[in-house]
Design a protein around this motif. Structure first.
Motif, PDB file in Angstrom:
ATOM      1  N   SER A  12       2.948  14.976   1.535  1.00  0.00           N
ATOM      2  CA  SER A  12       3.897  14.448   0.544  1.00  0.00           C
ATOM      3  C   SER A  12       3.567  13.020   0.134  1.00  0.00           C
ATOM      4  N   SER A  13       3.043  12.226   1.073  1.00  0.00           N
ATOM      5  CA  SER A  13       2.741  10.830   0.757  1.00  0.00           C
ATOM      6  C   SER A  13       1.624  10.697  -0.269  1.00  0.00           C
ATOM      7  N   GLN A  14       0.814  11.741  -0.445  1.00  0.00           N
ATOM      8  CA  GLN A  14      -0.302  11.691  -1.382  1.00  0.00           C
ATOM      9  C   GLN A  14       0.008  12.412  -2.693  1.00  0.00           C
ATOM     10  N   SER A  15       1.277  12.838  -2.853  1.00  0.00           N
ATOM     11  CA  SER A  15       1.690  13.435  -4.132  1.00  0.00           C
ATOM     12  C   SER A  15       2.857  12.630  -4.694  1.00  0.00           C
ATOM     13  N   TYR A  16       4.114  13.057  -4.429  1.00  0.00           N
ATOM     14  CA  TYR A  16       5.252  12.330  -5.018  1.00  0.00           C
ATOM     15  C   TYR A  16       6.142  11.660  -3.985  1.00  0.00           C
ATOM     16  N   GLY A  17       5.783  11.775  -2.706  1.00  0.00           N
ATOM     17  CA  GLY A  17       6.505  11.051  -1.671  1.00  0.00           C
ATOM     18  C   GLY A  17       7.984  11.370  -1.609  1.00  0.00           C
ATOM     19  N   PRO A  77      -2.233   9.778  -5.557  1.00  0.00           N
ATOM     20  CA  PRO A  77      -3.149   9.267  -4.530  1.00  0.00           C
ATOM     21  C   PRO A  77      -4.148  10.310  -4.048  1.00  0.00           C
ATOM     22  N   ALA A  78      -3.718  11.566  -3.905  1.00  0.00           N
ATOM     23  CA  ALA A  78      -4.638  12.600  -3.420  1.00  0.00           C
ATOM     24  C   ALA A  78      -5.787  12.807  -4.391  1.00  0.00           C
ATOM     25  N   TRP A  79      -5.520  12.756  -5.697  1.00  0.00           N
ATOM     26  CA  TRP A  79      -6.577  12.916  -6.691  1.00  0.00           C
ATOM     27  C   TRP A  79      -7.529  11.714  -6.642  1.00  0.00           C
ATOM     28  N   GLN A  80      -6.972  10.526  -6.487  1.00  0.00           N
ATOM     29  CA  GLN A  80      -7.808   9.335  -6.355  1.00  0.00           C
ATOM     30  C   GLN A  80      -8.715   9.446  -5.136  1.00  0.00           C
ATOM     31  N   ASP A  81      -8.196  10.078  -4.108  1.00  0.00           N
ATOM     32  CA  ASP A  81      -8.924  10.201  -2.849  1.00  0.00           C
ATOM     33  C   ASP A  81     -10.047  11.231  -2.930  1.00  0.00           C
ATOM     34  N   VAL A  82      -9.814  12.336  -3.636  1.00  0.00           N
ATOM     35  CA  VAL A  82     -10.731  13.477  -3.583  1.00  0.00           C
ATOM     36  C   VAL A  82     -11.706  13.529  -4.758  1.00  0.00           C
ATOM     37  N   LEU A  83     -11.246  13.237  -5.959  1.00  0.00           N
ATOM     38  CA  LEU A  83     -12.102  13.436  -7.139  1.00  0.00           C
ATOM     39  C   LEU A  83     -13.414  12.650  -7.111  1.00  0.00           C
ATOM     40  N   PRO A  84     -13.469  11.469  -6.498  1.00  0.00           N
ATOM     41  CA  PRO A  84     -14.771  10.798  -6.411  1.00  0.00           C
ATOM     42  C   PRO A  84     -15.832  11.581  -5.616  1.00  0.00           C
ATOM     43  N   HIS A  85     -15.407  12.626  -4.898  1.00  0.00           N
ATOM     44  CA  HIS A  85     -16.363  13.447  -4.143  1.00  0.00           C
ATOM     45  C   HIS A  85     -17.012  14.530  -5.010  1.00  0.00           C
ATOM     46  N   VAL A  86     -16.545  14.710  -6.274  1.00  0.00           N
ATOM     47  CA  VAL A  86     -17.063  15.798  -7.114  1.00  0.00           C
ATOM     48  C   VAL A  86     -17.499  15.252  -8.477  1.00  0.00           C
ATOM     49  N   LYS A  87     -18.050  16.149  -9.305  1.00  0.00           N
ATOM     50  CA  LYS A  87     -18.489  15.768 -10.644  1.00  0.00           C
ATOM     51  C   LYS A  87     -17.991  16.787 -11.660  1.00  0.00           C
ATOM     52  N   GLN A 129     -11.575  25.938   6.152  1.00  0.00           N
ATOM     53  CA  GLN A 129     -12.288  25.943   4.867  1.00  0.00           C
ATOM     54  C   GLN A 129     -12.189  24.609   4.130  1.00  0.00           C
ATOM     55  N   TYR A 130     -11.343  23.706   4.618  1.00  0.00           N
ATOM     56  CA  TYR A 130     -11.084  22.447   3.918  1.00  0.00           C
ATOM     57  C   TYR A 130     -11.561  21.259   4.738  1.00  0.00           C
ATOM     58  N   GLN A 131     -11.973  20.220   4.043  1.00  0.00           N
ATOM     59  CA  GLN A 131     -12.296  18.946   4.669  1.00  0.00           C
ATOM     60  C   GLN A 131     -11.086  18.022   4.573  1.00  0.00           C
ATOM     61  N   LYS A 132     -10.863  17.247   5.607  1.00  0.00           N
ATOM     62  CA  LYS A 132      -9.728  16.324   5.620  1.00  0.00           C
ATOM     63  C   LYS A 132     -10.196  14.912   5.329  1.00  0.00           C
ATOM     64  N   THR A 133      -9.481  14.228   4.434  1.00  0.00           N
ATOM     65  CA  THR A 133      -9.812  12.841   4.108  1.00  0.00           C
ATOM     66  C   THR A 133      -9.063  11.894   5.040  1.00  0.00           C
ATOM     67  N   ALA A 134      -9.429  10.635   4.992  1.00  0.00           N
ATOM     68  CA  ALA A 134      -8.808   9.638   5.869  1.00  0.00           C
ATOM     69  C   ALA A 134      -7.317   9.479   5.579  1.00  0.00           C
ATOM     70  N   SER A 135      -6.895   9.747   4.336  1.00  0.00           N
ATOM     71  CA  SER A 135      -5.480   9.573   3.967  1.00  0.00           C
ATOM     72  C   SER A 135      -4.637  10.814   4.254  1.00  0.00           C
ATOM     73  N   GLY A 136      -5.261  11.878   4.753  1.00  0.00           N
ATOM     74  CA  GLY A 136      -4.490  13.052   5.140  1.00  0.00           C
ATOM     75  C   GLY A 136      -4.528  14.211   4.181  1.00  0.00           C
ATOM     76  N   SER A 137      -5.210  14.077   3.043  1.00  0.00           N
ATOM     77  CA  SER A 137      -5.358  15.196   2.116  1.00  0.00           C
ATOM     78  C   SER A 137      -6.499  16.104   2.579  1.00  0.00           C
ATOM     79  N   TYR A 138      -6.443  17.347   2.155  1.00  0.00           N
ATOM     80  CA  TYR A 138      -7.488  18.321   2.454  1.00  0.00           C
ATOM     81  C   TYR A 138      -8.077  18.804   1.130  1.00  0.00           C
ATOM     82  N   TYR A 139      -9.399  19.034   1.105  1.00  0.00           N
ATOM     83  CA  TYR A 139      -9.983  19.544  -0.135  1.00  0.00           C
ATOM     84  C   TYR A 139     -11.130  20.501   0.155  1.00  0.00           C
ATOM     85  N   ARG A 140     -11.367  21.365  -0.813  1.00  0.00           N
ATOM     86  CA  ARG A 140     -12.443  22.353  -0.737  1.00  0.00           C
ATOM     87  C   ARG A 140     -13.063  22.478  -2.120  1.00  0.00           C
ATOM     88  N   GLU A 141     -14.372  22.267  -2.234  1.00  0.00           N
ATOM     89  CA  GLU A 141     -15.049  22.445  -3.516  1.00  0.00           C
ATOM     90  C   GLU A 141     -15.525  23.893  -3.604  1.00  0.00           C
TER      91      GLU A 141
END
Length: 318
Positions: free
Chosen positions: A285-290, A264-274, A201-213
């Motif tokens: 973990s690397s895309q949240s608090y490491g 980083p995960a928010w920077q990665d995903v939010l540009p895909h939505v409005k 149900q989720y798409q994976k970004t290049a940095s390793g995060s997953y998102y679903r609108e």
């Protein structure tokens, strides 16, 4: 004569006290040894448990190597920082902590407690990437007095548990390999999605995060790194505990930020939505608090934690 007799009595008393001390030292070692051997027999562990012989066979720890590290791995030094997850229970069954989300520690090897756990990591596991099970004698755990430990339940409430005095402990420990943290996180995410019926149900970004609108936004402004974004959100650990949140009851933004200053995960995903979008992000973990622990609004988030964020994008301005 009286002085000689008095001196003799003093020396005899001192000798008896010294013997009593040595006997006491032997007794607690023998007590632990008997408890561990009985535990091994009662749990059918005789075929897998070995006695630790490092340091001249003095620790009294028994162990099983479940997953050995690669032969090319570098031994762990006391000056090294180690990341490990664990489960632990007392022999009497009154204490059990099996939540490897909260039981995730990142610290210098020399700072690991209790002493038996530190010895097990340094002298038995020895390398990052090793998984072991160890039975630790009470004298290398929390001793005659036991201890009180604090933790969280899934609602984020602090709870206290007691390990009784003279309790030996049963640990299972996985020492994480720093170079494979990304792979470990992705495996954790895949297991989380499978357990919650989210696979595919989720798409994976290049940095390793997953998102679903979940709800497509109707706003017109494109979200960029300099955009000011207002949201409502809830951040959840993989055990279901709410770790942080900012929500309102009137539909207004509860948290406003400039995207370049965010996770980083928010920077990665939010540009895909409005604006108007409702989405879910699952982050390694690397895309949240490491490697840092973080005091969220509800609980302290352990180092190397993967997180799920459910976000309502309320407003966007450029």
């Amino acid at each position: 004569m009286k002085q000689t007799l008095y001196t003799l009595v003093v020396f005899c008393a001192f000798g008896l006290l010294s013997c009593r001390k040595n006997s006491g030292d032997f007794t607690i070692k023998q007590y632990d040894e008997d408890k561990i051997k009985t535990y091994i027999n009662n749990n059918n562990l005789s075929a897998v448990m070995k006695r630790d012989t490092s340091g001249g066979d003095t620790t009294g720890i028994y162990y099983q190597i479940i997953t050995p590290a690669p032969v090319t791995a570098t031994p762990i030094a006391y000056s090294d920082r180690v990341s490990f997850v664990y489960t632990v229970k007392s022999f009497d069954g009154s204490y059990s902590s099996t939540d490897t989300i909260f039981n995730h520690t990142y610290t210098y090897s020399a700072y690991v407690t209790p002493d038996g756990l530190q010895l097990a990591i340094k002298s038995i596991a020895k390398y990052k990437g090793t998984k072991i099970r160890v039975l630790i004698p009470s004298r290398l755990a929390y001793g005659i007095n036991g201890t009180t430990l604090s933790g969280y339940n899934t609602s984020g409430t602090v709870v206290y548990s007691i390990i009784g005095g003279n309790q030996c402990l049963d640990y299972t420990i996985t020492i994480l390999d720093d170079t494979k943290q990304a792979a470990y996180d992705d495996l954790s995410i895949q297991k989380y999605m499978a357990a919650n019926g989210l696979t595919g149900q989720y798409q994976k970004t290049a940095s390793g995060s997953y998102y679903r609108e979940i709800q497509v936004g109707t706003g017109t402004d494109v979200i960029g790194m300099n955009s000011t974004v207002g949201v409502q959100y809830t951040g959840t650990l993989f055990n279901g505990t709410i770790a942080e949140q900012a929500n309102t009851t009137d539909g207004s933004a509860a948290y406003t930020f400039t995207l370049w200053d965010e996770r980083p995960a928010w920077q990665d995903v939010l540009p895909h939505v409005k604006a108007g979008s409702k989405l879910s992000i699952i982050t390694p973990s690397s895309q949240s608090y490491g490697q840092s622990t973080y005091s969220g609004s509800t609980v302290t988030i352990p180092a190397f934690s993967c997180l799920r964020y459910d976000i309502n994008v309320i407003s966007v301005s450029n």
